[in-house]
Write a protein that holds these residues in place. Structure first.
Motif, short mmCIF file in Angstrom:
data_model
loop_
_atom_site.label_atom_id
_atom_site.label_comp_id
_atom_site.label_asym_id
_atom_site.label_seq_id
_atom_site.Cartn_x
_atom_site.Cartn_y
_atom_site.Cartn_z
N UNK A 30 4.56 -28.41 28.59
CA UNK A 30 3.41 -27.57 28.29
C UNK A 30 2.61 -27.26 29.55
N UNK A 31 1.30 -27.30 29.44
CA UNK A 31 0.40 -27.03 30.57
C UNK A 31 -0.09 -28.31 31.22
N UNK A 32 0.70 -29.35 31.13
CA UNK A 32 0.30 -30.66 31.65
C UNK A 32 -0.10 -30.60 33.12
N UNK A 33 0.75 -30.03 33.95
CA UNK A 33 0.50 -30.06 35.39
C UNK A 33 -0.78 -29.32 35.79
N UNK A 34 -0.97 -28.06 35.36
CA UNK A 34 -2.23 -27.41 35.75
C UNK A 34 -3.46 -28.07 35.13
N UNK A 35 -3.31 -28.62 33.92
CA UNK A 35 -4.45 -29.30 33.29
C UNK A 35 -4.79 -30.59 34.04
N UNK A 45 -13.64 -31.77 33.03
CA UNK A 45 -12.64 -31.00 32.28
C UNK A 45 -11.72 -31.91 31.47
N UNK A 46 -12.19 -33.08 31.15
CA UNK A 46 -11.41 -34.07 30.40
C UNK A 46 -10.94 -33.52 29.06
N UNK A 47 -11.82 -32.81 28.36
CA UNK A 47 -11.45 -32.26 27.05
C UNK A 47 -10.30 -31.26 27.16
N UNK A 48 -10.33 -30.43 28.18
CA UNK A 48 -9.23 -29.48 28.40
C UNK A 48 -7.93 -30.18 28.71
N UNK A 49 -8.03 -31.25 29.49
CA UNK A 49 -6.85 -32.04 29.83
C UNK A 49 -6.28 -32.70 28.58
N UNK A 50 -7.15 -33.28 27.78
CA UNK A 50 -6.71 -33.94 26.55
C UNK A 50 -6.08 -32.93 25.60
N UNK A 51 -6.67 -31.76 25.49
CA UNK A 51 -6.12 -30.72 24.62
C UNK A 51 -4.74 -30.27 25.10
N UNK A 52 -4.57 -30.12 26.41
CA UNK A 52 -3.26 -29.73 26.96
C UNK A 52 -2.21 -30.80 26.66
N UNK A 53 -2.59 -32.07 26.79
CA UNK A 53 -1.66 -33.16 26.47
C UNK A 53 -1.29 -33.12 24.99
N UNK A 54 -2.27 -32.96 24.12
CA UNK A 54 -2.00 -32.93 22.68
C UNK A 54 -1.07 -31.78 22.31
N UNK A 55 -1.29 -30.61 22.90
CA UNK A 55 -0.42 -29.46 22.61
C UNK A 55 1.00 -29.69 23.11
N UNK A 68 8.39 -37.86 29.05
CA UNK A 68 8.05 -39.25 29.30
C UNK A 68 6.69 -39.37 29.98
N UNK A 69 5.90 -40.30 29.48
CA UNK A 69 4.59 -40.56 30.06
C UNK A 69 3.43 -39.82 29.42
N UNK A 70 3.71 -38.71 28.74
CA UNK A 70 2.61 -37.94 28.14
C UNK A 70 1.91 -38.72 27.04
N UNK A 71 2.68 -39.41 26.21
CA UNK A 71 2.07 -40.20 25.14
C UNK A 71 1.21 -41.32 25.74
N UNK A 72 1.70 -41.96 26.76
CA UNK A 72 0.94 -43.03 27.41
C UNK A 72 -0.32 -42.47 28.07
#
Length: 122
Positions: A30-35, A45-55, A68-72
């Motif tokens: 997803x958008x993990x890296x830019x987030x 920008x924690x909320x945006x980062x969390x939202x990108x991880x969830x998506x 790997x690692x995104x859930x953690x």
């Protein structure tokens, strides 16, 4: 001479044509890296980062390709927020999907449980 030029040009043309194809990835990032970059630059920008991880995780779950690692990582955000149950559930899913993370996930879960041994895993 023209024949010796055509072959390298044909090889270059084929290489360029195939490099334009979108690569298929084994995992959903997803958008993990830019987030992550935005979050590292500005922790507000924690909320945006969390939202990108969830998506990214949801899309990964949909095609059984959670990276790997995104859930953690998402579990860590929940842990920081004091959301122990959500964090443990994510750490357990990380451990299940990626058995090589079992030792670390077991230690983190045990720490959240006050040092009690984590169940499951290796």
């Amino acid at each position: 001479m023209i024949r010796t030029i055509r072959l390298p040009l044909a090889i270059v043309a084929v290489a360029l044509a195939t490099s334009a194809c979108a690569p298929t990835t084994l995992f959903e990032w997803g958008d993990y890296e830019p987030a992550l970059y935005a979050y590292a630059q500005n922790p507000e920008r924690r909320d945006g980062y969390q939202e990108a991880l969830e998506k990214a995780i949801q899309r990964g779950r949909d095609r059984n390709a959670v990276a790997p690692g995104l859930l953690a990582e998402l579990g860590y955000l929940h842990m920081e927020a004091g959301e122990k149950a959500e964090a443990i559930a994510l750490f357990e899913e990380e451990r299940t999907r990626f058995p090589e993370s079992a030792v670390l996930m077991n230690r983190v879960i045990a720490g959240l449980n006050g040092g009690a041994s984590a169940s499951g895993g290796n």
